[in-house]
Design a protein around this motif. Sequence first.
Motif, PDB file in Angstrom:
ATOM      1  N   SER A 312       0.700  -0.940  -0.094  1.00 32.99           N
ATOM      2  CA  SER A 312       0.184  -0.260   0.428  1.00 32.99           C
ATOM      3  C   SER A 312       1.126   1.303   0.203  1.00 32.99           C
ATOM      4  O   SER A 312       0.606   2.350  -0.452  1.00 32.99           O
ATOM      5  CB  SER A 312      -1.217   0.021   1.234  1.00 32.99           C
ATOM      6  N   SER A 405      -1.918  -6.269  -4.233  1.00 29.95           N
ATOM      7  CA  SER A 405      -2.922  -5.009  -3.219  1.00 29.95           C
ATOM      8  C   SER A 405      -4.375  -5.780  -2.530  1.00 29.95           C
ATOM      9  O   SER A 405      -4.425  -6.972  -3.130  1.00 29.95           O
ATOM     10  CB  SER A 405      -2.985  -3.593  -4.543  1.00 29.95           C
ATOM     11  N   GLY A 406      -4.249  -5.422  -1.283  1.00 24.95           N
ATOM     12  CA  GLY A 406      -5.855  -5.479  -0.682  1.00 24.95           C
ATOM     13  C   GLY A 406      -5.260  -7.151   0.416  1.00 24.95           C
ATOM     14  O   GLY A 406      -6.776  -7.710   0.767  1.00 24.95           O
ATOM     15  N   GLU A 475     -10.585  -7.272  -5.377  1.00 26.32           N
ATOM     16  CA  GLU A 475     -10.889  -6.241  -6.729  1.00 26.32           C
ATOM     17  C   GLU A 475     -12.583  -6.159  -6.974  1.00 26.32           C
ATOM     18  O   GLU A 475     -12.807  -5.457  -7.450  1.00 26.32           O
ATOM     19  CB  GLU A 475     -10.894  -8.115  -8.506  1.00 26.32           C
ATOM     20  N   ARG A 478     -12.245  -3.244  -4.663  1.00 32.27           N
ATOM     21  CA  ARG A 478     -11.540  -1.943  -4.767  1.00 32.27           C
ATOM     22  C   ARG A 478     -12.270  -1.670  -6.421  1.00 32.27           C
ATOM     23  O   ARG A 478     -13.183  -0.129  -6.026  1.00 32.27           O
ATOM     24  CB  ARG A 478     -10.114  -2.585  -5.670  1.00 32.27           C
ATOM     25  N   GLN A 479     -13.266  -2.451  -7.760  1.00 31.32           N
ATOM     26  CA  GLN A 479     -14.181  -1.501  -8.145  1.00 31.32           C
ATOM     27  C   GLN A 479     -15.477  -0.821  -7.542  1.00 31.32           C
ATOM     28  O   GLN A 479     -15.592   0.438  -7.885  1.00 31.32           O
ATOM     29  CB  GLN A 479     -13.732  -2.612  -9.133  1.00 31.32           C
ATOM     30  N   SER A 481     -15.033   0.417  -4.674  1.00 32.99           N
ATOM     31  CA  SER A 481     -15.132   1.434  -4.080  1.00 32.99           C
ATOM     32  C   SER A 481     -15.108   2.680  -4.626  1.00 32.99           C
ATOM     33  O   SER A 481     -15.054   3.736  -4.155  1.00 32.99           O
ATOM     34  CB  SER A 481     -14.303   0.991  -3.023  1.00 32.99           C
ATOM     35  N   SER A 482     -14.713   2.642  -6.205  1.00 35.77           N
ATOM     36  CA  SER A 482     -14.004   3.885  -7.141  1.00 35.77           C
ATOM     37  C   SER A 482     -15.160   4.172  -7.622  1.00 35.77           C
ATOM     38  O   SER A 482     -15.535   5.277  -8.654  1.00 35.77           O
ATOM     39  CB  SER A 482     -13.392   2.930  -8.112  1.00 35.77           C
TER      40      SER A 482
END
Length: 1021
Positions: A312, A405-406, A475, A478-479, A481-482
Amino acid sequence: MAAVTATASAVVAAPASVRAAANHRAPAEGRTVLYGAPAPWVKPAEAPPAPTATPGAAYVYQLIDQQVRISADGDETYTDVVFKILTEEGLAAGSLKLDWDPASEIITVHRLVILRDGEAIDVLKSDKFEILRRETNLESAMLDGRLTAALQVKGLRVGDSLAFTISRRYRDPVPGARSEWRSSVDHAGVAPRVRIRALWTKDRPMRWLKGSDLPAPVVSETEAGGELLLDLKDIKAPQAPTGAPMRYAYIDQLSLSGFETWAQVSSLMAPYYARAATLEAGSPLKAEADKIKAASADPAVRAALALKLVQSQVRYVFVGLDGGGRKPSAADETWRHRFGDCKGKTALLLALLSQLDIPAEAALVNSSGQGDGLDQRLPGQDMFDHVLVRATVNGQTYWLDGTRSGDENIANLDVPPFRWALPLRANGADLEKMEPRPLLRPYSETVMRVDASAGADVPAEVTIQAIQRGDQAIETNRQISSQPRDEVVRASLRSWSEQISWVDFTDIDWTYDANAALFVANLRGKGKIHWWPVAGGLRQWDLDGAALTYTSFQRDSAMDTKAPYGVAYPSFGRWVTAVILPDGGEGYQTNGRSLNEVVGGAKVLRAYDQSHGRVTVIRSLRTVASEISAEDAKVSTQRAREGVGVVAIRAIDKDSKEAPKVAPQPVDRGPLSAGYDAWANDRQDLASRLFQKARDAQPTEDAAWSALVNLAVSRKDYAGALKLCDQAARKSASPQQVWQANRAGVLIAADRAEEAVAELEKALSAKPDDKNLLLILARAHGHLKKMDLARKDLDRGLAAAPTDTELQRARGWAALEAKDYDDAVARFEALVAAEPDNIYRLMNLSHAYQMAKRPEAALREADEALRIDPFDTDALTWRAELLQRQKRFDLALADAETIVTLRPDIASSWNSRCWARAVAGVELDKALADCNASLKLRPRSASILDSRALTQLRRGELKAALADYDAALAVEPKQAASLYGRGLVKQKLGDRTGGQADLQAAVALEPEVAERFESYGLKAG
C-alpha cells in the motif's frame, strides 16, 4: 518465431534473449542503430522462392535464418528474414521497429532490401531507422531505459519480397551469468527454409534441448568449440494441441543454456537480494518494523502488516535501468522513492521480515503461465519474469507478493498458480513445486431464498446472498469503492434482474471484510414465479441456479489428440436455491437428475430435497486437478452434448384442459424416512412400526435393523437392542463384524464398556484390521477414559484404510477428547477440503474450532453450513448455541425463531427457542410457554426438562427449577448441564453441601460446563 510479427507493424527483435557473462556499461554506439556487414562467423543462407500461400495469408516467409555465437567477449545473434507481401493487409509489415536496451545491447542492421522482379532495391540508401525517445515508458509504469527505432519502408507493393537482416550483441549486466538462448519454429503456413545455427567457444560450453515436435539438430565439435545446426526445408511449424497444458507450447522450441543446474541460477542471484535487503544504519524501515512489533506478537499478523506496508505504501513501477531488469534496488532506496518493481518490493519485504525475525527468502517464478513443465526445461534466468517472497510463518510456507494489493491476512493467500519457484540461496536451491491447497470454501457462491408460501401465483419474496472470497472479493471491493454508490446500486440491481428475469430486485447492500477477504452482497426483491406448461396438464418452474453445463473440449485432429487438457485449478463455485412452497408443499413435486461425479477434472454435485413444504437445491462445481486425460475430456464433451436437464417443481396447471384430478405429490421417501420423522416427533411406537415395515421389506439390509436398535437404546431397552443385534446378524447380508460392532455399541450405551472391549478384542483376533470393530473399540476405550488406547485403535484402522472417512472423522473426535486441538482441527479441515459441500463435515469442523477456543472460526463454518442448506434445523441450533456463547443473544434468538417457523411440528424446535430465551434471560414467560409446548410433544425429554429448569431458575422459581432438574436427571443421570444447574439451585436454596456435590459431579463429566454457565451470567457461589 519472434523474428517478424506482422500486425499493425512488423517488430524485429532478438529471437530470444541472449545472455553472456560480464557486467557492461553501454558505449555510445549502444544508443544508436549501427549499419554494416555481418561478422565473419556468420554463414548467410539463400532464400528459396516463395511457396504457395495459405489462402487469406497476408504474407509468406521465404527464409527465416537465426544464428548465435556465444563467447567470452559477449554473445551475438544474427537474424535474416525474407518474406513476400501477398495482400494489401500484408503491407503493414513494412512498418519496422527495433527495441533494445542500450546498457547491454548493440544493434547493427546489415540489409533492408525490396526484392521485385529480380531487382534488389536497397532501402537503406535513402532511409535509416529513427530513434524514438522512449527511455522511461512511464505511461506503462516502467522505468527501463530501453530505446525504440522505427522505419517505414517506402514504395513497398503487393507481390514484393522484403529482406531484413540484423545482428545484436549482448552482455549480461549480472557478473557470473551464463549464456542462454532460445528460438522457436512458430511461423504461419509453410516456410521453404528455416535455419537455426548456434556456435560456442570451448570456454562457454552449452547444453541444448529440443522441443518434442522438432527433428534432432546436428551437433559437432569445431576447432573453436561447438556448433549446432537445424536446417529445415518446406517446414510447417508444429502446432501445440488446443487446450493442452502450457508445457506443450514448447514443442517447437530449441533451447541452449550454459547453466548446468537450477542451483547455479539460485546461487548467482541470491547475493543481490541479500545485499538489497540489508538496511542502512539509521534506516527508517527499522522504525516501521518496530511499529509492527508493537502492534502484535503473532508472526502471522506481523507478516501481514509488513506485506500490507509494501503493497500500500510503495507503488509499482518497473525499474530496468543499469541492469535493474535483473538486480533489485536496495530496500532503503525503494522506500525513499516510494516506488519499485517486483524485485525492489521483494527486497523491501525481505528487509522488514528480517527485522521481525520471520524466516524469508526471494523466489523466482514465471507468472505468464509458462511455469508448467519448468522442471523439464534447461535451467536459466530467462525462465522467470517475477519474484516473490517465500516466508515461513508458524511452520507453514506462504508466498508473499509485494506487487499485489488488498492482502490483509496471510491466511487468505492462495498458493499462486505458477507451478514452480526457485528459492534464491547462497548455496543454491533446486526448483520447488508450488502445490495449491484444496479449497475449503467456494470462491463464489450464491444463496437464493424464495418464499412462495403466499401462493404459486402471488409475487414471491426473494432474497439473494452473493458471496465472493479471496482475489475476487478484493477486486470487487476495489471496483465498487472507486464508483459512486448510487451508480453501483443501479447497475447491480439491473444486472441481477437481467439474470433472474422474473424477479424485480429493489434493494441491495453489501459488506466487505478485509481481514477475511470476504465480499457479501444481499439483494431483495419480489416476483411472480415463471411457470410454463408441460405435458399432462401440469406446469413447471425451472429452479434458478440448478442448470448445469459440462465443459466441451475440442481439438483439431491434426494435433496431438492424446495430449492432456489443462483445467483451471483450483476453482470452486456453488449455487443454492431454497424455496418455501405454497400449501405446505401439498400438490408440488420436485424433479431432476441428481449428480455426484468427477467429470472433466471437476467434482460435479447437484442434489435436491423436498420435505416439510420446502425444497433445497445445491449445484456445485469444484475442480480437483490441473489437467485431465484426453479420454476424460471425451467423457465431459459427451456429457455437454447430452445435457443433464434442470431441476424443476411441478404442479397442476389449472388453466389446462388436461389437468389431472390428483395433484403431483412429493416423492415417497419410504417407511424408513417416515419412521425417523415420527421418532423426531416423539411418536416412538409409530416409528417402531415403520422401522419394522422397512425391515420386513428388506430383511437383509442393515438400515432398518440399525434404526430399530437405536430406537431401543434411546428407550434404554438394552436387552431388546441386544436381541435385535443378534437377529440382524443372522439375517444381514453384511459381514458378521458389522453386527458384532453394533452389539458392542449397545453394551457401551448400557455402561458395560468392559464387556464391549472383551467382545471386540475377541472378534478382532479373527479379523485384526476390521474397520467397524476398531471404530467401536475406540468408542469403548473413550467411554472408559482411555483416550490413548482409543487413538491407537483408530490409527490401527487408518493404517489399513488411510482414506476411510469414518475412521478419519472418529480420529478427529478422539483428538478433541484428548484436547489435542491442533491435530483435531487439521483432521477436520482435511475432511472438509475433500468434500466441502458436506454440511456434516462443516459442522464437525465448527465443533472442533469451538473446542479449540476459536469461536469466530466456529461461527464461520456454521454460517457456511447454513448457506448449503438454509433450512437445516440442526445447523441453526448449533449456530444459536455458538451465538449464545458469544453473548450475541439477539442473533441466537433470531435463529431459534427461524427453527420454530421451519419445524413447528417437532419438540426440539420449541425447545431451541425456550433455551435461547432462557440463556439470554429475556421473555421468560414466553420461554416457559415454549418449553411447555415442547414437553407436550416429548413429555420425558431430559434436554427439554433441563431447558425448563433453567427458565424457572431465571424466573426465580427455584423449587420448580429443582423439580425439573430432578426429573431431567432421573431420565439422564449423567447430563452435566442439569447437574450443574441443580447445584446452583441447591446453593440458592441453602443446601450448599448438596449443591457443591452436584457442581463437582458436573465438572467431572464436562470440565467446560462451569465456563459455559458463567457465559450465561450464572456463577457458582
